[in-house]
Scaffold this active site. Sequence first.
Site, short mmCIF file in Angstrom:
data_model
loop_
_atom_site.label_atom_id
_atom_site.label_comp_id
_atom_site.label_asym_id
_atom_site.label_seq_id
_atom_site.Cartn_x
_atom_site.Cartn_y
_atom_site.Cartn_z
N ASP A 186 0.88 -1.15 0.00
CA ASP A 186 0.00 0.00 0.00
C ASP A 186 0.93 1.22 0.00
O ASP A 186 2.13 1.11 0.30
CB ASP A 186 -0.93 0.00 1.21
CG ASP A 186 -2.11 0.98 1.01
OD1 ASP A 186 -2.06 1.79 0.07
OD2 ASP A 186 -3.07 0.93 1.80
C1 BGC Z 1 -4.86 3.47 0.05
C2 BGC Z 1 -4.99 2.49 -1.09
C3 BGC Z 1 -4.81 3.20 -2.40
C4 BGC Z 1 -3.45 3.89 -2.40
C5 BGC Z 1 -3.16 4.66 -3.68
C6 BGC Z 1 -3.57 4.28 -0.05
O1 BGC Z 1 -3.57 5.28 0.89
O2 BGC Z 1 -4.89 2.78 1.28
O3 BGC Z 1 -6.24 1.85 -1.04
O4 BGC Z 1 -4.93 2.30 -3.47
O5 BGC Z 1 -3.42 4.81 -1.34
O6 BGC Z 1 -3.96 5.77 -3.76
#
Ligand code: BGC
Length: 758
Positions: free
Chosen positions: A229
């Site tokens: 993530d």
């Molecule tokens: C989120 C993800 C997301 C990623 C990219 C993160 O903060 O938890 O779900 O895909 O950011 O935006």
Amino acid sequence: MDVKKVLQGMTLEEKASLCSGRDFWHTKAVKSQKVPEFEVSDGPHGLRRQTLEDDHTGDSESIKAVCFPAACATASSFDRNLLNKLGKALGNECQAEGVGTILGPAVNIKRSPLCGRNFEYFSEDPLLATELSGAMIKGVQSKNIGTSIKHFLANNQETRRLTVNETVDERALREIYLAAFEGAVKDAKPWTVMCSYNKVNGKHVSESGRFLTGVLRDEWDFDGVVMSDWGAVNNRVHALSAGLDLEMPGSYGVNDREIIAAVKNGELSEAVVDKAAERILRLIDKYESHKSKTVKWDKDADHELAGKIEEESAVLLKNEGVLPLDKNDTIAVIGKFAKSPRFQGGGSSHINAFKVTSFWEAAHGKGHDLIYAQGYDDSKDEIDRTLITKAVNAAKKSDVTVIFAGLPDSFESEGYDRKHMRMPECQNVLIEEILKVQPNVIVVLNNGAPVEMPWLKDVKGVLEMYLGGQNVGSAEYNLLFGKANPSGRLPETFPVRLEDNPSYLNFPGAYDRVDYAEGVFVGYRYYDAKKIEVNFPFGHGLSYTTYKYSNLKVSKRKLKAGESIEVSVDVSNIGRMAGKEVVQIYVAPHTNGITRPVRELRAFEKVSLKAGETKTVSFTLGKRAFAYFDIDLNDWHIESGDYDIEAGASSRDIKLVKKVNVEAPRVFRKKFDENSTFSEFMGDERLEELVKPVIDSQKHVNDKKKKDTPRSEAISDEMIEESFGYTPLRSVLGFGDGTFDHEKLKSVTDKANGLFGL
Ligand code: BGC
């Protein structure tokens, strides 16, 4: 691309650089080998594609796109085909935009109604979550676009999500939190998995070899890329060793240099870097080799699809004869959400919707007698008496009043959790005031998660739209006026009070710790076991027609543990309108061992039925339908005994039941020793024979005592008998006739172990 050859041609530096992003949304190109960069984009219910080159923080505006209903809504459809269709549309959009992987679906379990991101997640039930996300993954990937099932693992709260350490027992992990991913990973084979920020049992998931390699790859055969993530990497070298291939968004080269240094100083084998780079190359190749230059993206068609999906997802929670609306009635339409619906949540899933259709717009020009009043201001939770008075006046003039209410943006979002389960006070007061002048009140809800409903018993109808995407208004219009028949079912329980929720005392934890003390008793598994009154149970949803269940059949009444069983049931539409029923199959164990939920959803199917039509719906229940995860055996296990196979319309509306008996071989959780209890020797003649002299030694003394001294009235033979089973063999040393010592007991237990090869 000849991946092996390309990999061989790459330097250590190039391989390390491929293992993290160039910017927020791209991997780095490897010029020497002509490897292009690869683009990913959020997800999960639309494209949040950002095109600004210098936007390293990823917070600039994204392209105009289509916002489909969020997973809180689509999960309510209980419809794999629908999710597959949604996936195909998203895959198509990605092809048209040059995006190689969409970051979703998000399958985390709704442990608490307060999690700020519940709107992005499917369910409190792992089977529903994994089946629907699997269908969506297959849809996207059928367009040769990757998915990233997220956030692996147990990312169930936003509070301190980057640092929190969750204590979760192995059974809950297996039966609930891993299970939400397991089916989809095994069956739909996502191209990538996104690992979560949090720690589980003391370790960042991003550094957990057990989860990222042991469970994902070794047990579930996952062969794609694990990406972090955004910002989930704590220690890059540990993460790479654990199986985290791609760090996103990257660290301006800092962590790449750490990888190179670790290889050079012998801390990390270059083979680990090779493996990760190879997986990333395969991902890029998969996309590049079927990349389309001709796919077009029809935004208007997808807008229509978004409305249809929502129509199949909304849940009619209550209806006391007020819906569908009568087109000849004067209808007061109250609430800002009627004109500007809340149709999506905040954070990384936020879509720049190219157009929004509200209920008001959808109903406009269709000859209805509608009066509108705003009722509340959703930008602040303040009671505005002027707005309320205007709304009450409109309600007075109407035959029926529809109030569009729910949660404002600020109440639920990625990044933080809700503090309570209430709607804004200004909306509750508005509803109460209208109820004083108008008996026919329907509440339409735009929200991402359950809310308390202090007015529930007084309103005549409640329609839960969840966060229904940019065309929510068309769905609201069609459902309210009976142009479509509601067929959504709740993928989560709506408790009466937040305090009733099983995680209440342990959410969100404190000081970086949270204890998942409720274990497997999440959602209905808890409410049903504790017989707690709820506003609406898991699986609940009404329709404008009536369904009848009959003829529940099972292919056998007795089965051996591990065998499958066929189940079928007839469902009839005995009303006057075509509709769709969600047939839910629960299994309820009546075994004596481990404490288990009263019933668990083990299969479901949505069936379309014309008025008067009957269909037979068939299911296969395999081993897992009867099993629980046994922590002693470290495996799925089935206990001997009776199990009810239940066909129902919700976890609390079981229509038909058939009992089956399962016979399972005896298992031994541990070797026999002198701490084994007498009961462990029972039920097998050979063991009973072995232990008889030990029992006799003790009995001898008991019998003698009984003869020589009058026994206290407080103790009966039955009581001695009952408690004897829990007595360990070694008690014979003190309570027996002296025949046995440690050595003699050991010879008994050695023989017992020998009998079963323990
Ligand atoms: C989120 C993800 C997301 C990623 C990219 C993160 O903060 O938890 O779900 O895909 O950011 O935006």
